[in-house]
Write a protein that holds these residues in place. Structure first.
Motif, PDB file in Angstrom:
ATOM      1  N   GLY A 127      43.550  60.270 -73.329  1.00  0.00           N
ATOM      2  CA  GLY A 127      43.645  59.690 -72.002  1.00  0.00           C
ATOM      3  C   GLY A 127      42.503  60.025 -71.065  1.00  0.00           C
ATOM      4  N   TYR A 128      41.498  60.773 -71.536  1.00  0.00           N
ATOM      5  CA  TYR A 128      40.380  61.173 -70.678  1.00  0.00           C
ATOM      6  C   TYR A 128      39.039  60.874 -71.348  1.00  0.00           C
ATOM      7  N   ARG A 129      38.052  60.493 -70.540  1.00  0.00           N
ATOM      8  CA  ARG A 129      36.672  60.365 -71.003  1.00  0.00           C
ATOM      9  C   ARG A 129      35.974  61.691 -70.730  1.00  0.00           C
ATOM     10  N   GLN A 196      34.133  58.977 -62.324  1.00  0.00           N
ATOM     11  CA  GLN A 196      35.058  57.843 -62.266  1.00  0.00           C
ATOM     12  C   GLN A 196      36.468  58.329 -62.574  1.00  0.00           C
ATOM     13  N   PRO A 197      37.485  57.594 -62.129  1.00  0.00           N
ATOM     14  CA  PRO A 197      38.863  57.984 -62.465  1.00  0.00           C
ATOM     15  C   PRO A 197      39.050  58.064 -63.978  1.00  0.00           C
ATOM     16  N   GLY A 198      39.702  59.119 -64.423  1.00  0.00           N
ATOM     17  CA  GLY A 198      39.923  59.308 -65.850  1.00  0.00           C
ATOM     18  C   GLY A 198      38.861  60.127 -66.544  1.00  0.00           C
ATOM     19  N   ASP A 199      37.825  60.559 -65.808  1.00  0.00           N
ATOM     20  CA  ASP A 199      36.799  61.415 -66.396  1.00  0.00           C
ATOM     21  C   ASP A 199      37.288  62.862 -66.439  1.00  0.00           C
ATOM     22  N   LEU A 200      36.872  63.591 -67.463  1.00  0.00           N
ATOM     23  CA  LEU A 200      37.081  65.031 -67.532  1.00  0.00           C
ATOM     24  C   LEU A 200      35.716  65.683 -67.647  1.00  0.00           C
ATOM     25  N   PHE A 212      31.941  70.514 -55.138  1.00  0.00           N
ATOM     26  CA  PHE A 212      31.917  69.780 -56.398  1.00  0.00           C
ATOM     27  C   PHE A 212      33.328  69.582 -56.944  1.00  0.00           C
ATOM     28  N   LEU A 213      34.134  70.630 -56.936  1.00  0.00           N
ATOM     29  CA  LEU A 213      35.493  70.516 -57.470  1.00  0.00           C
ATOM     30  C   LEU A 213      36.341  69.557 -56.630  1.00  0.00           C
ATOM     31  N   PHE A 214      36.254  69.695 -55.303  1.00  0.00           N
ATOM     32  CA  PHE A 214      37.009  68.782 -54.440  1.00  0.00           C
ATOM     33  C   PHE A 214      36.496  67.352 -54.595  1.00  0.00           C
ATOM     34  N   GLY A 215      35.171  67.200 -54.796  1.00  0.00           N
ATOM     35  CA  GLY A 215      34.601  65.866 -54.966  1.00  0.00           C
ATOM     36  C   GLY A 215      35.086  65.195 -56.238  1.00  0.00           C
ATOM     37  N   ILE A 216      35.171  65.935 -57.329  1.00  0.00           N
ATOM     38  CA  ILE A 216      35.682  65.375 -58.581  1.00  0.00           C
ATOM     39  C   ILE A 216      37.135  64.941 -58.419  1.00  0.00           C
ATOM     40  N   LYS A 217      37.929  65.806 -57.791  1.00  0.00           N
ATOM     41  CA  LYS A 217      39.332  65.474 -57.563  1.00  0.00           C
ATOM     42  C   LYS A 217      39.472  64.243 -56.679  1.00  0.00           C
ATOM     43  N   ARG A 218      38.645  64.163 -55.640  1.00  0.00           N
ATOM     44  CA  ARG A 218      38.721  63.051 -54.695  1.00  0.00           C
ATOM     45  C   ARG A 218      38.400  61.715 -55.369  1.00  0.00           C
ATOM     46  N   ARG A 219      37.550  61.754 -56.392  1.00  0.00           N
ATOM     47  CA  ARG A 219      37.158  60.537 -57.099  1.00  0.00           C
ATOM     48  C   ARG A 219      38.082  60.222 -58.270  1.00  0.00           C
ATOM     49  N   GLY A 220      39.155  60.961 -58.423  1.00  0.00           N
ATOM     50  CA  GLY A 220      40.120  60.673 -59.473  1.00  0.00           C
ATOM     51  C   GLY A 220      39.782  61.286 -60.810  1.00  0.00           C
ATOM     52  N   GLY A 221      38.842  62.231 -60.841  1.00  0.00           N
ATOM     53  CA  GLY A 221      38.464  62.882 -62.083  1.00  0.00           C
ATOM     54  C   GLY A 221      39.142  64.233 -62.241  1.00  0.00           C
ATOM     55  N   ALA A 222      38.915  64.837 -63.398  1.00  0.00           N
ATOM     56  CA  ALA A 222      39.454  66.171 -63.684  1.00  0.00           C
ATOM     57  C   ALA A 222      38.303  67.074 -64.089  1.00  0.00           C
TER      58      ALA A 222
END
Length: 463
Positions: A127-129, A196-200, A212-222
């Motif tokens: 489920g993740y890229r 992008q959403p769904g990225d890990l 950086f961590l908040f930015g990844i979360k804000r964009r729907g990534g993990a």
């Protein structure tokens, strides 16, 4: 598809070299390279020297086909129709966004080919890229340009943040920086634009910052990242709970709360690995932060994902051993980064060649068994003769082919490869270096006498 008898001879004797040129003609034909230049150039322009010719010239150096830029220029001079100075000026001024665009396009063009071949590695996480992020600092160059002649300090031409797709074994993108002393964290805004959403995103602690961590979360990534000791504002929320063992030690989990300057809160999981053996820096404990839900990855899975981050380090090692992307004669940062990006493009092509070999030969052609160095050496040794013997017209047929049309050709070429020529020869564990006698008094020794003395001694028996 009809090719000449000479073309078929190269297919029979050096199918790897034919595969490499086929992929280059398909993914980066001259028209595409020139179009990328026109699209991304901000102040450079084309007058008499096409950018595709500059890419071809520098590629000859990066792939070890020609020993230097000057050597490549002398061979291509009749085709280029410009002076040596014009070529060097063009290389020295290649804008970094153009160099990065070449890498990005090669990854995007070759990813569908790997998928069509059916050679994509197993999913890292359903489920993740998965994207692996790491930095690479270019080594010091020679002091050829005038400002460098007045210092003995190492001249650093810049560094790059590389984004790696471990399932396809391709480099997706790169962020370049001309300042060799700039902190890698200063480039993370450019990385956030890629999320992008769904990225890990799996990364080292150097990229573990609040923004950086908040930015990844804000964009729907993990994210899965090693925790930095001083770049976060955080506090524990729950108790630390044992989760069993992974391959390298005991695993524990605890919930933590991260806070940024705007007062926003991010709940994350803190995975702790108590290592059986210390890292090369002497650390016995690793703290890994992630916002992955427990249903997607338990604590042991998170620890395994972070450990597999070294896949990119292995790619860097192969890049350094197989290709000449770090040209120490290039003192100008733009030129050095341009050469490095062409090495990344060449790595993507060789990685796709490996994918074709896996598609036809299965486990016998796994990445652990096929040598990237031997593949690159085969190309550098054969390419000159092949491009002289085979007219350019015979390669044009590969331009514009879809992955579905291209892959049967790659499979046919892969079947002709003799894997024994490209087999890795893994060495055993290193033995401790014996104590050496000082050479202060005895300046020279006769090798033959030392061998004779060893032969005369009775063999020692292990007790």
């Amino acid at each position: 598809m009809i090719h000449s008898e000479v073309f078929q001879r190269f297919v029979d004797d050096s199918p790897v070299c034919v595969m490499v040129q086929t992929l280059l003609e398909n993914a980066l034909p001259p028209t595409t390279v020139n179009a990328l230049f026109e699209q991304h150039a901000e102040w450079q322009y084309t007058r008499n020297l096409l950018f595709s010719d500059v890419v071809q010239l520098m590629s000859l150096v990066v792939c070890g086909i020609r020993p230097s830029i000057n050597s490549a220029f002398k061979k291509m001079a009749p085709v280029l129709g410009v002076t040596r100075k014009a070529v060097y000026d063009k290389i020295d001024r290649v804008e970094t966004n153009i160099s990065a665009a070449l890498v990005r396009h090669s990854g995007a063009a070759l990813a569908p080919v790997v998928d069509e071949l059916g050679s994509r590695h197993e999913l890292w996480l359903e489920g993740y890229r998965v994207k692996i992020l790491d930095g690479n600092h270019l080594p010091g160059t020679e002091h050829r340009i005038k400002p460098l002649r007045f210092t003995r300090a190492g001249a650093l031409p810049g560094h790059a943040l590389v984004v790696f797709d471990p399932e396809r074994m391709l480099i997706d993108d790169v962020v370049l920086c001309e300042d060799g002393h700039a902190q890698e964290r200063s480039l993370t805004e450019a990385i956030l634009e890629m999320v992008q959403p769904g990225d890990l995103w799996i990364k080292d602690r150097n990229f573990c910052t609040t923004a950086f961590l908040f930015g990844i979360k804000r964009r729907g990534g993990a994210f899965v990242t090693r925790q930095h000791g001083s770049t976060l504002t955080w506090e524990t929320v729950g108790k630390r709970v044992s989760k069993g063992r992974c391959a390298t030690g005991m695993v524990f989990e605890q919930t933590v709360q991260l806070t940024n300057d705007e007062g926003e809160i991010l709940i994350a999981r803190r995975i702790t690995v108590e290592l059986d053996e210390p890292t090369r820096d002497g650390d016995r404990t690793l703290h890994i932060l992630t916002n992955l839900p427990k249903a997607a990855a338990n604590a042991i899975k998170v620890a395994e994902l972070y450990r597999k981050r070294w896949t990119l380090e292995t790619a860097f090692q192969e890049l350094e051993a197989s290709l000449h992307g770090e040209v120490n004669a290039l003192g100008y940062p733009k030129a050095a980064l341009f050469a490095f990006c062409l090495a990344l493009v060449a790595y993507n092509v060789l990685s796709t060649v490996k994918a074709a070999l896996r598609a036809e030969h299965g486990e016998a052609a796994s990445d652990a068994k096929v040598s990237g160095y031997d593949l690159a050496e085969e190309v550098s040794g054969t390419y000159r003769g092949m491009m002289i013997a085979i007219p350019k017209d015979e390669w044009v047929v590969f331009h514009g082919m879809s992955p579905r049309e291209l892959c049967p050709i790659l499979r046919k070429l892969a079947r002709a490869v003799r894997l024994s020529e490209f087999r890795k020869q893994p060495r055993g564990p290193k033995k401790p270096r014996p104590k050496q006698q000082s050479g202060a008094k005895i300046k020279h020794v006769a090798t033959a006498r030392l061998l004779a003395e060893k032969k005369a001694k009775p063999p020692t028996r292990n007790k």
